[in-house]
Scaffold this active site. Sequence first.
Site, short mmCIF file in Angstrom:
data_model
loop_
_atom_site.label_atom_id
_atom_site.label_comp_id
_atom_site.label_asym_id
_atom_site.label_seq_id
_atom_site.Cartn_x
_atom_site.Cartn_y
_atom_site.Cartn_z
N LYS A 111 0.85 -1.19 0.00
CA LYS A 111 0.00 0.00 0.00
C LYS A 111 0.88 1.24 0.00
O LYS A 111 1.75 1.40 0.87
CB LYS A 111 -0.92 0.02 1.22
CG LYS A 111 -1.77 1.29 1.31
CD LYS A 111 -2.40 1.45 2.67
CE LYS A 111 -2.87 2.88 2.87
NZ LYS A 111 -3.32 3.14 4.25
N GLY A 172 -7.39 9.20 10.77
CA GLY A 172 -7.57 9.23 12.21
C GLY A 172 -8.62 10.20 12.72
O GLY A 172 -8.77 10.37 13.92
N ALA A 198 -9.33 5.56 5.42
CA ALA A 198 -9.15 6.72 6.31
C ALA A 198 -10.47 7.44 6.54
O ALA A 198 -11.25 7.66 5.62
CB ALA A 198 -8.11 7.69 5.77
N ASN A 220 -8.12 1.69 10.91
CA ASN A 220 -7.25 1.38 12.03
C ASN A 220 -7.72 2.08 13.30
O ASN A 220 -8.12 1.44 14.26
CB ASN A 220 -5.80 1.77 11.71
CG ASN A 220 -4.85 1.38 12.82
OD1 ASN A 220 -4.65 0.20 13.08
ND2 ASN A 220 -4.27 2.36 13.50
#
Length: 268
Positions: A111, A172, A198, A220
């Site tokens: 990636k 994030g 994201a 994540n």
Amino acid sequence: MAAQPAQPPAIDAEDVWTVAGRTFRSRLIVGTGKYKDYATNAAAAEAAGAEIVTVAVRRVNLSDPSQPMLVDYVKPDRFTFLPNTAGCFTGEDAVRTLRLAREAGGWSLVKLEVLSDPKHLYPDMEETLRALKLLVADGFDVMVYCSDDPVYARKLEDAGACAIMPLGAPIGSGLGIQNQVNIRLIVEQTTVPVLVDAGVGTASDAAVAMELGCDGVLMNTAIAEAKDPIRMARAMKHAVLAGRDAYLAGRMPKKRYADPSSPLAGLI
């Protein structure tokens, strides 16, 4: 004998997706950062039903046996590792990082992300495209993190990207998909897999990505920074399945006025 009630159709067990010749059933990709420890990371990946985990080569211990190692918990024989270039701000850094990853683990599916301003972490698309061309020429299969720009998404595909990964919102941030129109345009024009990467914050964000027709979702922070990462991983698994099923079912059209569920004709 009373008739048995009809059973609802099961989700198609063969609803798989393929990237660079590799076929997967799970459409949820999870990361390996921000967890309190590798054990929690591994448990969350299992709860998510993930088959692919991203690995920030510059941040995760893959080679120092004197320290806790990711591979002791997130097993390479259980998951497909997807090395990424998190933290790279130039094309040269990204290419160098992935070449080192290939030497260390033999990974060719990678990636690519080349970031710009550290404050917002949006991708530098000019550098990203340049690095992609170098990596493709070097034999890598490259999944590319990019802005939600249909024009650049097409350029990336034309340059050999094996998957297009537009952001839903800044990395994030947990803001969810901010531009559904552009994500849908990218899905409609692209012949390789499209995965939102994201910005996902909760299960409904993942469902929206899948309802737009994306092939998968990568996340994540949404799992790692949840109060209960394992429960959130499980929620994300169900959200991706539900969103995919809703997309395949085909939603009802939106209408400006009410349309009664029961017919009005024949009322007493």
